[in-house]
Design an enzyme around this catalytic site. Sequence first.
Site, PDB file in Angstrom:
ATOM      1  N   ASP A   1      -0.022   6.886  -3.517  1.00  0.00           N
ATOM      2  CA  ASP A   1      -1.293   6.516  -4.154  1.00  0.00           C
ATOM      3  C   ASP A   1      -1.750   7.566  -5.164  1.00  0.00           C
ATOM      4  O   ASP A   1      -2.174   7.237  -6.274  1.00  0.00           O
ATOM      5  CB  ASP A   1      -2.401   6.379  -3.105  1.00  0.00           C
ATOM      6  CG  ASP A   1      -2.457   4.985  -2.487  1.00  0.00           C
ATOM      7  OD1 ASP A   1      -1.651   4.132  -2.878  1.00  0.00           O
ATOM      8  OD2 ASP A   1      -3.311   4.755  -1.610  1.00  0.00           O
TER       9      ASP A   1
ATOM     10  N   HIS B   1       0.852  -1.194   0.000  1.00  0.00           N
ATOM     11  CA  HIS B   1       0.000   0.000   0.000  1.00  0.00           C
ATOM     12  C   HIS B   1       0.884   1.238   0.000  1.00  0.00           C
ATOM     13  O   HIS B   1       2.109   1.141   0.119  1.00  0.00           O
ATOM     14  CB  HIS B   1      -0.949  -0.026   1.200  1.00  0.00           C
ATOM     15  CG  HIS B   1      -1.972  -1.107   1.101  1.00  0.00           C
ATOM     16  ND1 HIS B   1      -1.845  -2.294   1.765  1.00  0.00           N
ATOM     17  CD2 HIS B   1      -3.111  -1.201   0.378  1.00  0.00           C
ATOM     18  CE1 HIS B   1      -2.867  -3.084   1.461  1.00  0.00           C
ATOM     19  NE2 HIS B   1      -3.659  -2.439   0.615  1.00  0.00           N
TER      20      HIS B   1
HETATM   21  C1  LIG Z   1     -12.284  -4.372   6.867  1.00  0.00           C
HETATM   22  C2  LIG Z   1     -11.578  -4.008   5.572  1.00  0.00           C
HETATM   23  C3  LIG Z   1     -12.213  -2.822   4.907  1.00  0.00           C
HETATM   24  C4  LIG Z   1     -11.435  -2.332   3.767  1.00  0.00           C
HETATM   25  C5  LIG Z   1     -11.934  -0.946   3.365  1.00  0.00           C
HETATM   26  C6  LIG Z   1     -11.033  -0.339   2.316  1.00  0.00           C
HETATM   27  C7  LIG Z   1     -11.346   1.113   2.119  1.00  0.00           C
HETATM   28  C8  LIG Z   1     -10.482   1.731   1.075  1.00  0.00           C
HETATM   29  C9  LIG Z   1      -9.178   2.155   1.665  1.00  0.00           C
HETATM   30  C10 LIG Z   1      -8.251   2.592   0.604  1.00  0.00           C
HETATM   31  C11 LIG Z   1      -6.843   2.426   1.110  1.00  0.00           C
HETATM   32  C12 LIG Z   1      -5.856   2.699   0.042  1.00  0.00           C
HETATM   33  C13 LIG Z   1      -4.518   2.130   0.419  1.00  0.00           C
HETATM   34  C14 LIG Z   1      -3.754   2.979   1.424  1.00  0.00           C
HETATM   35  C15 LIG Z   1      -3.669   1.929  -0.823  1.00  0.00           C
HETATM   36  O1  LIG Z   1      -2.517   2.152  -0.805  1.00  0.00           O
HETATM   37  S1  LIG Z   1      -4.439   1.328  -2.240  1.00  0.00           S
HETATM   38  C16 LIG Z   1      -3.111   0.818  -3.296  1.00  0.00           C
HETATM   39  C17 LIG Z   1      -3.004  -0.654  -3.273  1.00  0.00           C
HETATM   40  N1  LIG Z   1      -2.020  -1.148  -4.180  1.00  0.00           N
HETATM   41  C18 LIG Z   1      -2.231  -1.202  -5.505  1.00  0.00           C
HETATM   42  O2  LIG Z   1      -3.235  -0.820  -6.046  1.00  0.00           O
HETATM   43  C19 LIG Z   1      -1.083  -1.764  -6.294  1.00  0.00           C
HETATM   44  C20 LIG Z   1      -1.499  -2.730  -7.383  1.00  0.00           C
HETATM   45  N2  LIG Z   1      -2.373  -3.747  -6.879  1.00  0.00           N
HETATM   46  C21 LIG Z   1      -1.984  -4.739  -6.064  1.00  0.00           C
HETATM   47  O3  LIG Z   1      -0.828  -4.864  -5.671  1.00  0.00           O
HETATM   48  C22 LIG Z   1      -3.061  -5.729  -5.617  1.00  0.00           C
HETATM   49  O4  LIG Z   1      -4.184  -5.581  -6.441  1.00  0.00           O
HETATM   50  C23 LIG Z   1      -3.474  -5.551  -4.147  1.00  0.00           C
HETATM   51  C24 LIG Z   1      -3.932  -4.130  -3.872  1.00  0.00           C
HETATM   52  C25 LIG Z   1      -2.299  -5.880  -3.240  1.00  0.00           C
HETATM   53  C26 LIG Z   1      -4.648  -6.460  -3.844  1.00  0.00           C
HETATM   54  O5  LIG Z   1      -4.253  -7.779  -4.080  1.00  0.00           O
HETATM   55  P1  LIG Z   1      -5.324  -8.929  -4.290  1.00  0.00           P
HETATM   56  O6  LIG Z   1      -6.565  -8.622  -3.525  1.00  0.00           O
HETATM   57  O7  LIG Z   1      -4.647 -10.200  -3.973  1.00  0.00           O
HETATM   58  O8  LIG Z   1      -5.748  -8.774  -5.817  1.00  0.00           O
HETATM   59  P2  LIG Z   1      -4.897  -9.030  -7.140  1.00  0.00           P
HETATM   60  O9  LIG Z   1      -3.714  -9.903  -6.893  1.00  0.00           O
HETATM   61  O10 LIG Z   1      -4.622  -7.722  -7.783  1.00  0.00           O
HETATM   62  O11 LIG Z   1      -5.906  -9.861  -8.021  1.00  0.00           O
HETATM   63  C27 LIG Z   1      -7.206  -9.451  -8.260  1.00  0.00           C
HETATM   64  C28 LIG Z   1      -8.057 -10.687  -8.378  1.00  0.00           C
HETATM   65  O12 LIG Z   1      -9.401 -10.276  -8.552  1.00  0.00           O
HETATM   66  C29 LIG Z   1      -9.912 -10.879  -9.742  1.00  0.00           C
HETATM   67  N3  LIG Z   1     -10.879  -9.978 -10.341  1.00  0.00           N
HETATM   68  C30 LIG Z   1     -10.691  -8.708 -10.722  1.00  0.00           C
HETATM   69  N4  LIG Z   1     -11.817  -8.199 -11.236  1.00  0.00           N
HETATM   70  C31 LIG Z   1     -12.740  -9.176 -11.198  1.00  0.00           C
HETATM   71  C32 LIG Z   1     -14.098  -9.294 -11.612  1.00  0.00           C
HETATM   72  N5  LIG Z   1     -14.733  -8.276 -12.187  1.00  0.00           N
HETATM   73  N6  LIG Z   1     -14.721 -10.478 -11.418  1.00  0.00           N
HETATM   74  C33 LIG Z   1     -14.085 -11.539 -10.843  1.00  0.00           C
HETATM   75  N7  LIG Z   1     -12.800 -11.480 -10.441  1.00  0.00           N
HETATM   76  C34 LIG Z   1     -12.144 -10.325 -10.611  1.00  0.00           C
HETATM   77  C35 LIG Z   1      -8.698 -11.070 -10.626  1.00  0.00           C
HETATM   78  O13 LIG Z   1      -8.944 -11.995 -11.635  1.00  0.00           O
HETATM   79  C36 LIG Z   1      -7.694 -11.535  -9.589  1.00  0.00           C
HETATM   80  O14 LIG Z   1      -7.983 -12.872  -9.289  1.00  0.00           O
HETATM   81  P3  LIG Z   1      -6.801 -13.939  -9.026  1.00  0.00           P
HETATM   82  O15 LIG Z   1      -5.803 -13.792 -10.132  1.00  0.00           O
HETATM   83  O16 LIG Z   1      -6.230 -13.586  -7.697  1.00  0.00           O
HETATM   84  O17 LIG Z   1      -7.516 -15.261  -9.054  1.00  0.00           O
END
Ligand SMILES: CCCCCCCCCCCC[C@H](C)C(=O)SCCNC(=O)CCNC(=O)[C@H](O)C(C)(C)COP(=O)(O)OP(=O)(O)OC[C@H]1O[C@@H](n2cnc3c(N)ncnc32)[C@H](O)[C@@H]1OP(=O)(O)O
Length: 401
Positions: A171, A141
């Site tokens: 971000d 993140h």
């Molecule tokens: C209690 C919890 C509440 C949470 C509330 C959250 C509130 C919002 C808060 C925002 C906080 C923001 C924070 C501080 C941030 O920094 S956000 C920045 C995060 N990092 C990034 O975006 C960098 C690039 N992305 C990544 O590294 C990763 O996506 C991640 C963020 C670490 C998440 O990893 P992970 O959940 O394992 O997902 P990924 O490996 O990307 O794979 C996604 C999987 O989802 C699937 N998918 C996608 N779209 C669809 C769809 N439409 N239908 C069905 N499936 C879908 C993909 O195919 C993929 O599946 P698979 O390959 O894993 O099988």
Amino acid sequence: MHRASSDLSPTREQSFPPIMALAGVRVIELAGLAPAPFCGMILADFGAKVIRVDRTRAGTSLDTQARGKRSVAINLKTAEGVALLKKLCVQSDVVLEPYRRGVMEKLGLGPQELLKENPGLIYARLTGYGQSGSYASAAGHDINYLAMSGLLSRLGRSGEKPYAPLNLIADFAGGGLSCALGIVLALLERTKSGRGQVIDASMVEGAAYVGSFAWKSRSIGMWDRPRGENMLDSGAPFYDTYETADGKYVAVGAIEPQFYAQLLQGLDLDPGSLPPQMKVTDWPELRRIFSQRFASKTQEDWSRVFDGTDACVTPVLSFEQVSSHPHNRERASFLTDAEGEESPRPAPVLSRTPAEPSLASDPAIGEHTVEVLNEFGFRSEDIEHMISHGVVGSDAVRAKL
Ligand SMILES: CCCCCCCCCCCC[C@H](C)C(=O)SCCNC(=O)CCNC(=O)[C@H](O)C(C)(C)COP(=O)(O)OP(=O)(O)OC[C@H]1O[C@@H](n2cnc3c(N)ncnc32)[C@H](O)[C@@H]1OP(=O)(O)O
């Protein structure tokens, strides 16, 4: 193929009434957490047609930056869903994907496949660590990316541990905004070459790039002292915040001697009785004197003292205060949407073709599935079939509103 190159040509005659800068650009944004939604919102604010692709079983959307977007819900765990997304991508100008490295390739939707079918496609990949390197597949993140950029080591007060300023730098500045710049650059270049390209937007690199000043001003000694003891990192008393008598704060940025002189004047301090501005060893004493002075009046009192001067003193406005401050009000810097929520208006302001942000409510997941698929040429019976087989989701209630 949907092409917008003519809209971006510098030689194109301006039509009237003016259209937004990105009008005619069609973007497929795969739903992500924070940086990609911001990138998509920037593009939508400036006129692009942004279609957010949501999961069918997502429930409620976490995208709080959905202004002006439409939502299509597609189940990418079905072969038909993947084929459908491919069709949408190859008929668009931009694909914005926020997944971990390799996710799109696993689906058969990597850049090679999509650019083969649409050579003009701009394929933007917004990740933390980029598409190569040993961290490329790791979760992370903002705070991790900021740490890896070197910048986090410089942020924080003296004697305290490093401190990340919300998730603004990696971000949003280094991530969403930099990626939007990459997309706009690629759209501009496409007007000459006719070709798309892949954008590898790493938030580590984006954050580091945003921090170029900090990097490059080391050569003039700006960061020679430990964290929190330099001029711009809360070390200097003339570049800091101070608490006022009513428990609010003011920000002081009086660097140049002529502005510093006005600060002292406003604080009613005799320069002759104070240590020199740039004598670092006396900064703690100067800070003590300034703190005492600022604590003697309210924030509003200090605005009355300093408004209209060049002392570089401003109130630290809360979200509640910000839109009613005269300066912000005069420029209409904040807008109110259909739900009565305030948010910043898009920046910067373009003189002929400014952004016209949507004031409508954010889309519900799948609200526009039918509308968008119709627009992409799908027949009603095919859409019905996809809905009944769980390939797409449609929020029929919201869709009718
Ligand atoms: C209690 C919890 C509440 C949470 C509330 C959250 C509130 C919002 C808060 C925002 C906080 C923001 C924070 C501080 C941030 O920094 S956000 C920045 C995060 N990092 C990034 O975006 C960098 C690039 N992305 C990544 O590294 C990763 O996506 C991640 C963020 C670490 C998440 O990893 P992970 O959940 O394992 O997902 P990924 O490996 O990307 O794979 C996604 C999987 O989802 C699937 N998918 C996608 N779209 C669809 C769809 N439409 N239908 C069905 N499936 C879908 C993909 O195919 C993929 O599946 P698979 O390959 O894993 O099988």
